[in-house]
Scaffold this motif. Structure first.
Motif, PDB file in Angstrom:
ATOM      1  N   ALA A 167       0.825  -1.215   0.000  1.00  0.00           N
ATOM      2  CA  ALA A 167       0.000   0.000   0.000  1.00  0.00           C
ATOM      3  C   ALA A 167       0.856   1.261   0.000  1.00  0.00           C
ATOM      4  O   ALA A 167       0.483   2.282  -0.588  1.00  0.00           O
ATOM      5  N   ALA A 168       2.006   1.198   0.652  1.00  0.00           N
ATOM      6  CA  ALA A 168       2.891   2.359   0.704  1.00  0.00           C
ATOM      7  C   ALA A 168       3.478   2.693  -0.661  1.00  0.00           C
ATOM      8  O   ALA A 168       4.018   3.784  -0.861  1.00  0.00           O
ATOM      9  N   ARG A 169       3.363   1.764  -1.608  1.00  0.00           N
ATOM     10  CA  ARG A 169       3.882   1.980  -2.959  1.00  0.00           C
ATOM     11  C   ARG A 169       2.780   2.357  -3.941  1.00  0.00           C
ATOM     12  O   ARG A 169       2.964   2.291  -5.151  1.00  0.00           O
ATOM     13  N   VAL A 170       1.630   2.759  -3.405  1.00  0.00           N
ATOM     14  CA  VAL A 170       0.497   3.190  -4.229  1.00  0.00           C
ATOM     15  C   VAL A 170       0.228   4.666  -3.968  1.00  0.00           C
ATOM     16  O   VAL A 170       0.097   5.092  -2.811  1.00  0.00           O
ATOM     17  N   ALA A 171       0.157   5.460  -5.025  1.00  0.00           N
ATOM     18  CA  ALA A 171      -0.171   6.880  -4.905  1.00  0.00           C
ATOM     19  C   ALA A 171      -1.470   7.164  -5.636  1.00  0.00           C
ATOM     20  O   ALA A 171      -1.668   6.715  -6.769  1.00  0.00           O
ATOM     21  N   ILE A 172      -2.361   7.908  -4.977  1.00  0.00           N
ATOM     22  CA  ILE A 172      -3.647   8.280  -5.556  1.00  0.00           C
ATOM     23  C   ILE A 172      -3.641   9.783  -5.790  1.00  0.00           C
ATOM     24  O   ILE A 172      -3.437  10.569  -4.864  1.00  0.00           O
ATOM     25  N   SER A 173      -3.885  10.176  -7.036  1.00  0.00           N
ATOM     26  CA  SER A 173      -3.864  11.585  -7.403  1.00  0.00           C
ATOM     27  C   SER A 173      -5.284  12.125  -7.529  1.00  0.00           C
ATOM     28  O   SER A 173      -6.153  11.480  -8.110  1.00  0.00           O
ATOM     29  N   THR A 174      -5.504  13.319  -6.993  1.00  0.00           N
ATOM     30  CA  THR A 174      -6.804  13.966  -7.093  1.00  0.00           C
ATOM     31  C   THR A 174      -6.631  15.437  -7.440  1.00  0.00           C
ATOM     32  O   THR A 174      -5.633  16.061  -7.072  1.00  0.00           O
ATOM     33  N   VAL A 175      -7.607  15.998  -8.154  1.00  0.00           N
ATOM     34  CA  VAL A 175      -7.573  17.425  -8.451  1.00  0.00           C
ATOM     35  C   VAL A 175      -8.239  18.237  -7.344  1.00  0.00           C
ATOM     36  O   VAL A 175      -8.413  19.446  -7.472  1.00  0.00           O
ATOM     37  N   GLY A 176      -8.587  17.560  -6.253  1.00  0.00           N
ATOM     38  CA  GLY A 176      -9.178  18.266  -5.122  1.00  0.00           C
ATOM     39  C   GLY A 176     -10.596  17.857  -4.825  1.00  0.00           C
ATOM     40  O   GLY A 176     -11.433  18.689  -4.457  1.00  0.00           O
ATOM     41  N   HIS A 177     -10.901  16.561  -4.966  1.00  0.00           N
ATOM     42  CA  HIS A 177     -12.228  16.024  -4.681  1.00  0.00           C
ATOM     43  C   HIS A 177     -12.341  15.882  -3.166  1.00  0.00           C
ATOM     44  O   HIS A 177     -11.964  14.859  -2.587  1.00  0.00           O
ATOM     45  N   VAL A 178     -12.836  16.912  -2.510  1.00  0.00           N
ATOM     46  CA  VAL A 178     -12.801  16.989  -1.056  1.00  0.00           C
ATOM     47  C   VAL A 178     -13.519  15.824  -0.371  1.00  0.00           C
ATOM     48  O   VAL A 178     -12.968  15.205   0.547  1.00  0.00           O
ATOM     49  N   PRO A 179     -14.751  15.463  -0.764  1.00  0.00           N
ATOM     50  CA  PRO A 179     -15.384  14.314  -0.095  1.00  0.00           C
ATOM     51  C   PRO A 179     -14.553  13.037  -0.220  1.00  0.00           C
ATOM     52  O   PRO A 179     -14.482  12.243   0.719  1.00  0.00           O
ATOM     53  N   GLY A 180     -13.913  12.846  -1.377  1.00  0.00           N
ATOM     54  CA  GLY A 180     -13.079  11.668  -1.565  1.00  0.00           C
ATOM     55  C   GLY A 180     -11.849  11.689  -0.681  1.00  0.00           C
ATOM     56  O   GLY A 180     -11.442  10.643  -0.145  1.00  0.00           O
ATOM     57  N   ILE A 181     -11.243  12.856  -0.505  1.00  0.00           N
ATOM     58  CA  ILE A 181     -10.079  12.975   0.374  1.00  0.00           C
ATOM     59  C   ILE A 181     -10.460  12.609   1.804  1.00  0.00           C
ATOM     60  O   ILE A 181      -9.732  11.878   2.497  1.00  0.00           O
TER      61      ILE A 181
END
Length: 345
Positions: free
Chosen positions: A189-203
């Motif tokens: 899991a530490a080798r997985v990065a999730i990118s978001t443009v700023g989806h606040v509920p998802g964060i």
């Protein structure tokens, strides 16, 4: 009892749900481990004969994505795959080689609803979410190609391909749960990065998710006016709300948030904007990745001058903010950050 999402593919099921599906149909759960391993890795399994009728009845034959094309970059370490989905839609995935490691960049949607002006995927518009099985299938395909051609195991995943992963939260989490399962591809899991443009509920949901994936937030502007001109959803989730969500994520997970800043010449690469960014991030546990703009057909912005990149980074570092200028990979084949897209028929 039917715990399977019919038509979505059995590889989208978690290990325990796969066992429950077998049990519900009177099939021995002793088959769970080899079946799960086959679904996740694609490696041959001799036991499948007795299960073929069950698999077909469940509508869960492996979601093998059909490679339409494969394009290698001049850098010799980047390969982009155009993949056809069962319904005829297409997505792109990328395999990137770095010293001592390989990374797969996976897509979570066909197109994207976020509409970032400099992003080729955003310029496509949104078509549909990918299922967990379709996300898993990308990882399985890239991992198999990497092992075949380089004798290496896939160890790093970035959810930075087509789409907004947190807009497709449940399928993305289900897929990553399987990808990080030690009985499948076994990517930490530490080798997985999730990118978001700023989806606040998802964060906020990700902050409470049990797995400790890395979070990368695309910022690109340090005021609502500047950011909103590049990222339309800033109007829905403005900077103050986004920054608070990032702080909450760090507090709950006790880990750093990665900030992505695409440097666009004459738009957001000035020293004044660097100072504003430094002030915005003051006191936060972050690392800033600076990304010189990659060209796309639908946006006429230009790359920043190198001197501006150096000056921007120096201001951040002087403010105590660690930063890195992102290595550019696959730009010549439109495999770089913000360049993934497929044509509309």
């Amino acid at each position: 009892m039917n715990v399977v999402d019919e038509g979505a593919g059995l590889e989208g099921l978690a290990f325990d749900d796969l066992a429950a599906a077998l049990r519900a149909d009177g099939v021995s759960t002793a088959h769970t481990l080899p079946l799960f391993r086959w679904l996740q890795t694609g490696k041959p399994a001799e036991f499948l004969g007795p299960l073929e009728r069950w698999i077909a009845a469940r509508g869960g034959v492996k979601t093998d994505l059909e490679p339409v094309s494969e394009t290698g970059s001049a850098d010799g370490t980047t390969r982009k795959f155009l993949l056809a989905l069962p319904d005829g839609q297409q997505i792109e995935s990328v395999l990137m080689g770095f010293p001592g490691r390989f990374t797969a960049c996976l897509s979570t949607q066909v197109g994207c609803a976020m509409g970032c002006v400099f992003c080729a995927t955003g310029q496509m518009g949104f078509r549909r979410h990918l299922s967990a099985a379709e996300i898993v299938a990308q990882a399985r395909l890239v991992a198999a190609i990497l092992e075949r051609d380089h004798g290496e195991k896939l160890r790093n995943i970035v959810m930075m391909g087509m789409g907004e992963p947190l807009h497709n939260f449940d399928a993305t989490m289900a897929a990553l749960g399987n990808i990080t399962d030690t009985r499948g591809l076994n990517i930490g899991a530490a080798r997985v990065a999730i990118s978001t443009v700023g989806h606040v509920p998802g964060i906020l949901k990700l902050a409470r998710h049990p797995k400790r994936y890395s979070l990368a937030v695309s910022l690109h502007g340090a005021t609502d006016e500047e950011r909103g001109a590049l990222i339309p959803i800033n109007k829905r989730w403005p900077l103050a709300e986004l920054m608070e969500a990032c702080r909450e994520y760090s507090a709950i997970k006790r880990q750093r948030v990665f900030i992505a800043w695409t440097l666009i010449g004459g738009v957001n690469d000035s020293t004044e904007q660097a100072h504003r960014l430094a002030e915005l991030l003051r006191g936060m546990d972050v690392h800033v990745n600076l990304i010189p703009l990659n060209p796309t057909e639908g946006y006429d912005g230009r790359e920043p001058e190198w001197g501006n990149v150096v000056a921007f980074q120096r201001i951040l570092q002087d403010a105590g903010l660690p930063s890195t200028v992102r290595q550019r990979r696959g730009i010549d084949v439109d495999a770089g950050c913000g360049q993934l897209a497929t044509r509309r028929d």
